[in-house]
Design a protein around this motif. Structure first.
Motif, PDB file in Angstrom:
ATOM      1  N   ASN A  74      43.327  52.222  42.345  1.00  0.00           N
ATOM      2  CA  ASN A  74      44.294  52.127  41.515  1.00  0.00           C
ATOM      3  C   ASN A  74      44.139  51.099  40.203  1.00  0.00           C
ATOM      4  O   ASN A  74      44.804  51.249  39.013  1.00  0.00           O
ATOM      5  CB  ASN A  74      45.538  51.884  41.958  1.00  0.00           C
ATOM      6  CG  ASN A  74      46.947  52.159  41.295  1.00  0.00           C
ATOM      7  OD1 ASN A  74      47.095  53.249  40.613  1.00  0.00           O
ATOM      8  ND2 ASN A  74      47.995  51.229  41.206  1.00  0.00           N
ATOM      9  N   GLY A  75      43.367  50.202  40.598  1.00  0.00           N
ATOM     10  CA  GLY A  75      43.330  49.011  39.493  1.00  0.00           C
ATOM     11  C   GLY A  75      41.779  49.037  38.824  1.00  0.00           C
ATOM     12  O   GLY A  75      41.815  48.161  37.664  1.00  0.00           O
ATOM     13  N   THR A  76      41.306  49.798  39.094  1.00  0.00           N
ATOM     14  CA  THR A  76      39.889  49.981  38.372  1.00  0.00           C
ATOM     15  C   THR A  76      39.543  51.181  37.700  1.00  0.00           C
ATOM     16  O   THR A  76      39.123  52.501  38.341  1.00  0.00           O
ATOM     17  CB  THR A  76      38.642  49.617  39.463  1.00  0.00           C
ATOM     18  OG1 THR A  76      38.808  50.644  40.530  1.00  0.00           O
ATOM     19  CG2 THR A  76      38.686  48.320  39.763  1.00  0.00           C
ATOM     20  N   PRO A  77      39.874  51.368  36.323  1.00  0.00           N
ATOM     21  CA  PRO A  77      39.801  52.654  35.595  1.00  0.00           C
ATOM     22  C   PRO A  77      38.604  53.408  35.574  1.00  0.00           C
ATOM     23  O   PRO A  77      38.277  54.692  35.655  1.00  0.00           O
ATOM     24  CB  PRO A  77      40.301  52.254  34.304  1.00  0.00           C
ATOM     25  CG  PRO A  77      40.053  50.879  34.027  1.00  0.00           C
ATOM     26  CD  PRO A  77      40.140  50.311  35.384  1.00  0.00           C
ATOM     27  N   ASN A  78      37.253  52.436  35.642  1.00  0.00           N
ATOM     28  CA  ASN A  78      35.761  53.427  35.637  1.00  0.00           C
ATOM     29  C   ASN A  78      35.337  53.447  36.831  1.00  0.00           C
ATOM     30  O   ASN A  78      34.185  53.965  37.036  1.00  0.00           O
ATOM     31  CB  ASN A  78      35.059  52.477  34.543  1.00  0.00           C
ATOM     32  CG  ASN A  78      34.766  51.034  35.352  1.00  0.00           C
ATOM     33  OD1 ASN A  78      35.524  50.601  35.711  1.00  0.00           O
ATOM     34  ND2 ASN A  78      33.728  50.347  34.560  1.00  0.00           N
ATOM     35  N   GLY A 163      36.215  44.963  48.739  1.00  0.00           N
ATOM     36  CA  GLY A 163      35.765  44.264  47.563  1.00  0.00           C
ATOM     37  C   GLY A 163      34.552  43.828  47.493  1.00  0.00           C
ATOM     38  O   GLY A 163      33.792  43.934  46.596  1.00  0.00           O
ATOM     39  N   HIS A 164      33.686  43.332  48.597  1.00  0.00           N
ATOM     40  CA  HIS A 164      32.361  43.263  48.668  1.00  0.00           C
ATOM     41  C   HIS A 164      31.447  44.429  48.437  1.00  0.00           C
ATOM     42  O   HIS A 164      30.438  44.572  47.709  1.00  0.00           O
ATOM     43  CB  HIS A 164      31.732  42.610  49.962  1.00  0.00           C
ATOM     44  CG  HIS A 164      32.216  41.278  50.441  1.00  0.00           C
ATOM     45  ND1 HIS A 164      31.830  40.250  49.364  1.00  0.00           N
ATOM     46  CD2 HIS A 164      32.611  40.497  51.655  1.00  0.00           C
ATOM     47  CE1 HIS A 164      32.337  39.039  50.093  1.00  0.00           C
ATOM     48  NE2 HIS A 164      32.844  39.176  51.245  1.00  0.00           N
ATOM     49  N   ALA A 165      32.119  45.424  48.955  1.00  0.00           N
ATOM     50  CA  ALA A 165      31.503  46.911  48.717  1.00  0.00           C
ATOM     51  C   ALA A 165      31.457  47.496  47.344  1.00  0.00           C
ATOM     52  O   ALA A 165      30.701  48.192  46.867  1.00  0.00           O
ATOM     53  CB  ALA A 165      31.914  48.141  49.655  1.00  0.00           C
ATOM     54  N   LEU A 166      32.368  46.913  46.610  1.00  0.00           N
ATOM     55  CA  LEU A 166      32.361  47.315  44.924  1.00  0.00           C
ATOM     56  C   LEU A 166      31.871  46.124  44.191  1.00  0.00           C
ATOM     57  O   LEU A 166      31.570  46.137  42.997  1.00  0.00           O
ATOM     58  CB  LEU A 166      34.030  47.290  44.473  1.00  0.00           C
ATOM     59  CG  LEU A 166      34.658  48.406  45.453  1.00  0.00           C
ATOM     60  CD1 LEU A 166      36.342  48.333  45.074  1.00  0.00           C
ATOM     61  CD2 LEU A 166      33.905  49.680  44.548  1.00  0.00           C
ATOM     62  N   GLY A 167      31.186  44.975  45.014  1.00  0.00           N
ATOM     63  CA  GLY A 167      30.405  44.208  44.296  1.00  0.00           C
ATOM     64  C   GLY A 167      30.728  42.532  44.048  1.00  0.00           C
ATOM     65  O   GLY A 167      30.384  41.888  43.168  1.00  0.00           O
ATOM     66  N   LEU A 168      32.105  42.356  44.652  1.00  0.00           N
ATOM     67  CA  LEU A 168      32.531  40.982  44.220  1.00  0.00           C
ATOM     68  C   LEU A 168      32.072  40.036  45.413  1.00  0.00           C
ATOM     69  O   LEU A 168      31.930  40.423  46.520  1.00  0.00           O
ATOM     70  CB  LEU A 168      34.142  41.251  44.498  1.00  0.00           C
ATOM     71  CG  LEU A 168      34.900  42.251  43.508  1.00  0.00           C
ATOM     72  CD1 LEU A 168      36.463  42.236  43.689  1.00  0.00           C
ATOM     73  CD2 LEU A 168      34.546  41.742  42.216  1.00  0.00           C
ATOM     74  N   ALA A 169      32.229  38.831  44.873  1.00  0.00           N
ATOM     75  CA  ALA A 169      31.800  37.631  45.715  1.00  0.00           C
ATOM     76  C   ALA A 169      33.077  36.913  46.150  1.00  0.00           C
ATOM     77  O   ALA A 169      34.028  37.212  45.818  1.00  0.00           O
ATOM     78  CB  ALA A 169      31.054  36.811  45.016  1.00  0.00           C
ATOM     79  N   HIS A 170      33.073  35.941  47.213  1.00  0.00           N
ATOM     80  CA  HIS A 170      34.171  35.124  47.473  1.00  0.00           C
ATOM     81  C   HIS A 170      34.634  34.357  46.309  1.00  0.00           C
ATOM     82  O   HIS A 170      33.704  33.902  45.582  1.00  0.00           O
ATOM     83  CB  HIS A 170      33.880  34.191  48.521  1.00  0.00           C
ATOM     84  CG  HIS A 170      33.166  35.070  49.957  1.00  0.00           C
ATOM     85  ND1 HIS A 170      32.131  34.678  50.600  1.00  0.00           N
ATOM     86  CD2 HIS A 170      34.023  36.020  50.441  1.00  0.00           C
ATOM     87  CE1 HIS A 170      32.180  35.402  51.787  1.00  0.00           C
ATOM     88  NE2 HIS A 170      32.865  36.283  51.572  1.00  0.00           N
ATOM     89  N   PHE A 204      40.198  43.275  39.682  1.00  0.00           N
ATOM     90  CA  PHE A 204      39.865  44.641  38.943  1.00  0.00           C
ATOM     91  C   PHE A 204      39.035  44.204  37.689  1.00  0.00           C
ATOM     92  O   PHE A 204      38.174  45.119  37.386  1.00  0.00           O
ATOM     93  CB  PHE A 204      41.199  45.197  38.535  1.00  0.00           C
ATOM     94  CG  PHE A 204      42.103  45.507  39.819  1.00  0.00           C
ATOM     95  CD1 PHE A 204      41.672  46.036  40.838  1.00  0.00           C
ATOM     96  CD2 PHE A 204      43.471  45.251  39.698  1.00  0.00           C
ATOM     97  CE1 PHE A 204      42.496  46.308  41.809  1.00  0.00           C
ATOM     98  CE2 PHE A 204      44.246  45.515  40.644  1.00  0.00           C
ATOM     99  CZ  PHE A 204      43.614  46.165  41.855  1.00  0.00           C
ATOM    100  N   ASP A 205      39.311  43.481  36.816  1.00  0.00           N
ATOM    101  CA  ASP A 205      38.660  43.111  35.533  1.00  0.00           C
ATOM    102  C   ASP A 205      37.265  42.974  35.772  1.00  0.00           C
ATOM    103  O   ASP A 205      36.293  43.292  35.012  1.00  0.00           O
ATOM    104  CB  ASP A 205      39.176  41.842  34.850  1.00  0.00           C
ATOM    105  CG  ASP A 205      40.722  41.990  34.460  1.00  0.00           C
ATOM    106  OD1 ASP A 205      40.942  43.337  34.206  1.00  0.00           O
ATOM    107  OD2 ASP A 205      41.229  41.220  34.065  1.00  0.00           O
ATOM    108  N   THR A 206      36.832  42.156  36.982  1.00  0.00           N
ATOM    109  CA  THR A 206      35.395  41.995  37.358  1.00  0.00           C
ATOM    110  C   THR A 206      34.568  43.070  37.527  1.00  0.00           C
ATOM    111  O   THR A 206      33.684  43.401  37.202  1.00  0.00           O
ATOM    112  CB  THR A 206      35.343  40.932  38.548  1.00  0.00           C
ATOM    113  OG1 THR A 206      35.815  39.861  37.790  1.00  0.00           O
ATOM    114  CG2 THR A 206      34.019  40.650  38.568  1.00  0.00           C
ATOM    115  N   ILE A 207      35.322  44.066  38.430  1.00  0.00           N
ATOM    116  CA  ILE A 207      34.520  45.456  38.848  1.00  0.00           C
ATOM    117  C   ILE A 207      34.393  46.198  37.665  1.00  0.00           C
ATOM    118  O   ILE A 207      33.534  47.113  37.350  1.00  0.00           O
ATOM    119  CB  ILE A 207      35.470  45.878  40.047  1.00  0.00           C
ATOM    120  CG1 ILE A 207      35.461  45.242  41.102  1.00  0.00           C
ATOM    121  CG2 ILE A 207      35.050  47.295  39.916  1.00  0.00           C
ATOM    122  CD1 ILE A 207      36.343  45.637  42.102  1.00  0.00           C
TER     123      ILE A 207
END
Length: 230
Positions: A74-78, A163-170, A204-207
């Motif tokens: 819902n928060g990541t348009p691309n 979140g990790h699976a989408l590429g985010l760190a701690h 969301f902005d980072t992803i």
């Protein structure tokens, strides 16, 4: 410039080793940790294959994969996330397979591993990711079907590992589900909230920025798996 590159590399290595308290202002796991656009998709399409026991009516508090998938989608348009039971739709889909794993041990809430990746135009991307969710991270007997895990913790852990699976760190910002640690302080009555169970706008902005590229798959190679535990 050289010092900056070394510091960024050291931060990513620390995250992959699961060092507690690690946070990154960049909030991404680096160039390996994002998905590839398929030739037939305008954005990034990722499917979540739910193999968790809770989804089939097991004795444990269910890990809310469907809800967490919707929260991120819902928060990541691309980036489009689709929930599926058991398997992704085909072998060519970008796929995150999720299951419960009692062997992770007390104190480990979950773990994300890159199972298969590809190299395209000199950049490495994820193709398949495995996520393990610990049904008994607090050692309270949940793994044996006894005292059930707290539903708030289950939602935070699910959000965190996706979140990790989408590429985010701690990160250290507790308004996001991406900090390490428990969601609640259960020593208080009622329990006190410590970490959010949902993503925040910075997530969301980072992803969105991380996946804002146009290169698509042209070849595939298998790389060494990398792991990001909570």
């Amino acid at each position: 410039m050289k010092k900056k590159v070394v510091l960024v590399f050291a931060s990513v290595v620390a995250i992959l080793l699961g060092m507690p308290g690690t946070a990154s202002a960049n909030h991404s796991l680096g160039p390996t940790y994002h998905w590839l656009k398929k030739p037939w998709d305008f954005g990034i399409v990722v499917e979540i294959a739910d193999r968790s026991d809770g989804a089939s009516g097991g004795p444990m508090v269910p890990f809310p994969l469907n809800q967490a998938s919707w929260d991120w989608d819902n928060g990541t348009p691309n980036v489009s996330l689709g929930y599926r039971w058991w398997n992704c739709s085909s072998a060519v889909a970008n796929c995150v397979t999720v299951w419960e794993d009692n062997s992770l041990g007390q104190g480990t809430f979950g773990q994300m591993s890159v199972f298969r990746s590809t190299t395209s135009n000199g950049v490495t991307h994820m193709l398949d990711v495995h996520v393990q969710l610990n049904p008994d991270p607090l050692g309270n007997g949940n793994a044996a079907g006894g005292v059930t895990e707290n539903a708030t913790q289950a939602r935070k852990t699910t959000c965190h590992e996706l979140g990790h699976a989408l590429g985010l760190a701690h990160i250290a910002d507790t308004t996001s589900c991406m900090p390490q640690g428990p969601a609640l302080d259960e020593s208080t009555n009622p329990p006190t909230s410590l970490i959010s169970t949902v993503p925040n706008q910075h997530d969301f902005d980072t992803i969105t920025a991380q996946h804002n590229h146009t290169h698509r798959q042209i070849q595939r190679t298998d790389d060494e798996p990398a792991t990001a535990p909570e």
